[in-house]
Design an enzyme around this catalytic site. Structure first.
Site, PDB file in Angstrom:
ATOM      1  N   GLU A 104       0.835  -1.214   0.000  1.00  0.00           N
ATOM      2  CA  GLU A 104       0.000   0.000   0.000  1.00  0.00           C
ATOM      3  C   GLU A 104       0.858   1.246   0.000  1.00  0.00           C
ATOM      4  O   GLU A 104       0.521   2.243  -0.659  1.00  0.00           O
ATOM      5  CB  GLU A 104      -0.921  -0.015   1.228  1.00  0.00           C
ATOM      6  N   HIS A 137       3.970   7.802   9.996  1.00  0.00           N
ATOM      7  CA  HIS A 137       5.130   7.647   9.113  1.00  0.00           C
ATOM      8  C   HIS A 137       6.441   8.066   9.776  1.00  0.00           C
ATOM      9  O   HIS A 137       7.324   8.622   9.131  1.00  0.00           O
ATOM     10  CB  HIS A 137       4.941   8.423   7.809  1.00  0.00           C
TER      11      HIS A 137
END
Length: 916
Positions: free
Chosen positions: A219, A322
């Site tokens: 993804e 992230h």
């Protein structure tokens, strides 16, 4: 003296013994006017409501133990979550993903297979898919994605008799970005789905339809694995709906932020069955507007599979998204339990729904207005009903005002004067906002609220409240309007009604938010009349008006507090990765303006029945002045801060890169090696600490370079958010040792009239590779071998970006062709003049080849210095003040520790540039 109050009690015989003194129609500040203590009550009420909303927002259900497989268990789910995150980063193509995480998930699947076989009620199938393909994507920019043998793990559970022909797809991804363990993005979703799979597999009741679990492994390569599944897997044909689980933060409550397209029954199933609802059509409209720099697999299933679904994500603590801090232990107890209970309940309801078997209504527009009330319950109704309610509320408001004008309580001129008060107050608040933004920029306070979102309230909301209060207090002191409080209050209603009407006409389902601000306040006078009718009050005094209005606006305060807490919690962390395109103060400032102007609008009429506001305004101004002093002289104003519990850090990308540029004859004209550095927020790379690794050079010189990416080794097509001019190219002495150097060769060059076909081969490189395709000398891209590109739909570009990856297995060679068309009809000799610039970059984003010695030193230095305590905190702000008045350059260049508040994504890289 009390001015006369218009309303129902004056449209009919006066009930009971309510008296209304009307010998003076102007508001007079007498002993019955509301005073300082009433405003304290008002503020405390708002604070209490906000605290209650936040408490409910953070409330989590109890964690269930692992003993029973009848219900979801966070305790079971955390076992796999800890195992996956203990591996560290798991980018597609890495050993951590393709071997270790793959093996962990497969082991769990095999155990589930045994359970299903032993019970013998349902059917169990599993598959490992390794698709290859290409597609075009418009996200942040327009670019093309190609993938080779990436990894999908697919499980299907259904009735024993065989496939039902109708499947529900549940999707998560177990890959990560580089340098993050990816607990919330998105390992936790995979552990939730794994436990849902185990619960369904232990069922002794046959499932009515099939459920497909997709554990996708690419993804973060921009949705590649979902594309490979929905375009190539044989089970895709039976899928009728999907649920996608994502994460953009760490823990908290998961929100349903988009649903559809069409198939309104799917959304209705969630609304009726989720035990812990958290959803809003407002969030859906914001996300689908494109202003959020993020995307999910929802887009792929919708656009390529033409399937309707639900998109659900964690959004709390976006600072960790992230980064190295997206860790399992940061997800608070109960967060996984509530998401699992929601998903399991909705899955069971969908599998039993007769609508799963019916033909899809994919092109149907959204039919529902939906939202939750602080997580306690959901409210939903059809869009058509919503329009009727909205139009009725607008009509009732306009009718009320019309009747009051007709009865002579006030005139159209009075309304115009009141609207003038609002406009002047709004202008004053806008000017105040702009002054604050200028102050923030001048004193280097940009993003000072990043580590502490509450600063937005003190920095922006408070001074704008003061400005609005000053304006209305001035008009109250010099009032000449008859029944002024009534006039001011009715303009509030007219304002909301007009906004509601406009949003309804433009088919915005989020108009419900305005409706909730209007519907109870419209009945304020009816409530007062009822209180008089039953003898609760005898006179309509300013205090009666105050407490009645406080009651009427309680729902407004609840919804406002709920929206503010979500908005600030979400948008503040997003500013840390929004790039250099827009100053975030011009986002947070207007958010503050909406909050402040709404508050002033809610209460402005009370200024006209209050004692003089001078003292309150002076108190507020003193508080603001004290805050500014603290902001300038302490570390409160530092945008970044490291702590173990709550790191609030600047994001950077640092690539240690070799660059080689060749001329048309194939001769190298430039060879250099450097650190290519991006800072992902608006403060930019120039604000990084003064160290040779971070500030050893200026921005890249792109003069004369046609490539939009300035021949820089961009990891992905993010140059519009993070332009090369805002990055750094810092020469370092040591070149990068490349285990797989790029070998780019021209295989053939064929001229066909005005067209030129070039065929290339690439050998070497790693699992992440990008191409910059830049036509030269009046050539345009016509087509290529990657995709059936439609240039008009894709968008004609100066440079076309192709992101190429591989997963389980590397291709021996990458071969492709590019067809160019000369736009002027007189194509030059392709053997004598360059026609195309092709740049090939590769990135080593994981494993033993990721870091060079230079990068290891930079990582160690960041890790050490961001934890160093600051001496003489706040002195640098005074240096800035001194610098304004005297030429105190030396002090103004002191290095301050907040600049080392950094979290880094890094890797080695190579870029080769050739002319053909």
């Amino acid at each position: 003296m009390i001015r006369r109050r218009g309303g129902p009690n004056e449209l009919r015989a006066e009930p009971n013994n309510i008296s209304n003194d009307d010998d003076d129609q102007r508001t007079k500040r007498g002993r019955e006017s509301i005073g300082f203590r009433h405003w304290i009550i008002f503020v405390l009420t708002v604070a209490f409501v906000y605290a209650g909303v936040v408490a409910l927002h953070r409330k989590m259900p109890a964690v269930r133990d692992a003993s029973s497989f009848d219900e979801f268990s966070e305790q079971r789910a955390r076992v796999l979550l800890k195992q996956l995150t203990a591996l560290g980063p798991r980018p597609s193509g890495s050993a951590n993903l393709e071997e270790k995480a793959f093996g962990m998930i497969q082991d769990r699947i095999e155990k589930v297979r045994s359970v299903v076989k032993d019970i013998g009620v349902n059917r169990f199938e599993s598959d490992v898919q390794r698709p290859s393909g290409c597609f075009d994507l418009k996200f942040l920019s327009s670019f093309t994605l190609c993938y080779h043998k990436i990894t999908n793990i697919v499980v299907r559970v259904g009735p024993k008799k065989g496939p039902s022909g109708n499947s529900l797809l549940l999707n998560c991804h177990f890959d990560t970005m580089p340098d993050t363990p990816g607990a919330t993005d998105d390992a936790v979703a995979c552990t939730i789905l794994m436990d849902v799979l185990e619960v369904l597999s232990h069922s002794k009741t046959e499932l009515q339809n099939d459920v497909v679990f997709l554990f996708n492994g690419a993804e973060e390569n921009f949705l590649q694995a979902a594309h490979g599944f929905i375009n190539q897997h044989p089970w895709r044909h039976d899928i009728r709906a999907f649920i996608n689980l994502e994460g953009t933060g760490s823990g908290g409550r998961e929100i349903l932020f988009q649903a559809g397209p069409g198939n309104s029954w799917l959304l209705q199933t969630y609304l009726e069955n989720a035990p812990h609802p958290f959803c809003s059509v407002l969030a859906q409209e914001i996300f689908q507007s494109g202003i959020i720099p993020s995307d999910t697999d929802f887009r792929i299933f919708r656009d390529y599979g033409r399937i309707s679904g639900l998109d659900i994500a964690y959004t709390k603590n976006g600072w960790f998204y992230h980064t190295e801090f997206d860790e399992e232990w940061r997800i608070e107890a109960g967060a996984i339990q509530r998401a699992g209970e929601n998903v399991l309940a909705v899955v069971r309801a969908i599998l039993a729904s007769p609508y799963l078997e019916k033909p899809a209504t994919f092109d149907e527009e959204n039919r529902w207005v939906f939202y939750d009330v602080v997580g306690l319950f959901t409210v939903y109704y059809s869009v058509s009903v919503g329009k009727m309610i909205n139009y009725f509320a607008c009509f009732a408001t306009y009718l009320l005002v019309f009747l009051r004008i007709r009865k002579g309580f006030y005139s159209v001129g009075d309304l115009s004067a009141a609207f003038k008060h609002h406009i002047v107050a709004l202008i004053a608040m806008i000017v105040t906002m702009l002054v604050i933004i200028a102050f923030v920029v001048q004193f280097d306070l940009v993003m000072c609220w990043y580590k502490m979102p509450e600063i937005v309230g003190a920095l922006y909301v408070l001074p704008m409240l003061i400005a609005g209060a000053i304006v209305h207090s001035h008009y109250a002191d010099n009032n000449r309007i008859r029944n002024v409080e009534m006039v001011q209050y009715d303009t509030i209603l007219l304002s909301f009604a007009s906004i509601l009407l406009l949003m309804t006409v433009y088919n915005l389902s989020s108009a419900f938010y305005v409706l909730n601000n209007l519907i109870l306040p419209v009945f304020k006078d009816i409530i007062i009349w009822s209180l008089g009718l039953f003898g609760v009050i005898r006179r309509v005094t300013p205090r009666v008006l105050f407490f009645t209005q406080l009651f009427c606006f309680l729902p407004t305060f609840v919804f406002a507090a709920y929206a503010i807490s979500q908005c600030v919690d979400f948008f503040v962390p997003v500013m840390g990765r929004l790039g250099n395109a827009i100053n975030p103060e011009f986002i947070m400032g207007p958010i503050g303006l909406v909050i402040a102007s709404s508050f002033i609008l809610f209460v402005n009429n009370l200024f006209y029945i209050s004692r003089r506001m001078n003292y309150i305004i002076r108190v507020l101004f003193a508080i603001f002045a004290l805050f500014i002093l603290v902001l300038l002289t302490t570390k409160v104003g530092n945008p970044y801060e490291y702590s173990d519990e709550n790191p609030r850090l600047r994001r950077i990308i640092a690539l240690h890169a070799n660059r080689t540029i060749y001329d048309f004859e194939g001769n190298p004209t430039q060879k250099d090696n450097a650190l290519f550095v991006h800072s992902l927020d608006y403060r930019g790379a120039s604000d990084l600490p003064s160290h040779s690794f971070l500030q050893g050079s200026s921005a890249p010189n792109c003069t004369g370079v046609v490539d939009e990416y300035c021949r820089m080794p961009y990891y992905t097509a993010i140059h519009e958010l993070f332009p090369p001019e805002q990055s750094l190219w810092v020469p370092v002495p040591s070149p990068v040792v490349l285990p797989y150097p790029i070998d780019l060769k021209l295989v053939s060059r064929q001229a066909q009239g005005n067209n030129l076909n070039l065929t290339f081969e690439i050998r070497g490189g790693y699992d992440k590779m990008s191409l910059h395709v830049t036509p030269l000398n009046d050539y345009d891209l016509l087509s290529w071998s990657f995709t059936d590109i439609d240039i008009e739909e894709f968008g004609r570009r100066q440079t076309y970006f192709v992101f190429m990856t591989y997963g389980h297995e590397a291709p021996e060679v990458r071969r492709f062709w590019i067809l160019l068309e000369h736009r002027n009809g007189a194509a030059p000799d392709p053997e004598k003049q360059e026609n195309l610039e092709l740049s090939v970059a590769t990135h080593y984003a994981h494993g033993i080849h990721q870091d060079t010695e230079t990068l290891r030193q930079l990582r160690a230095m960041i890790s050490s210095r961001r934890q160093t305590p600051e001496q003489a905190v706040g002195w640098w702000r005074w240096v800035e003040l001194l610098h304004w008045s005297i030429n105190f350059h030396l002090l103004s260049k002191i290095i301050f520790i907040f600049r080392w508040g950094i979290t880094m994504v890094g890797g080695r890289s190579e870029i080769v540039v050739k002319l053909f």
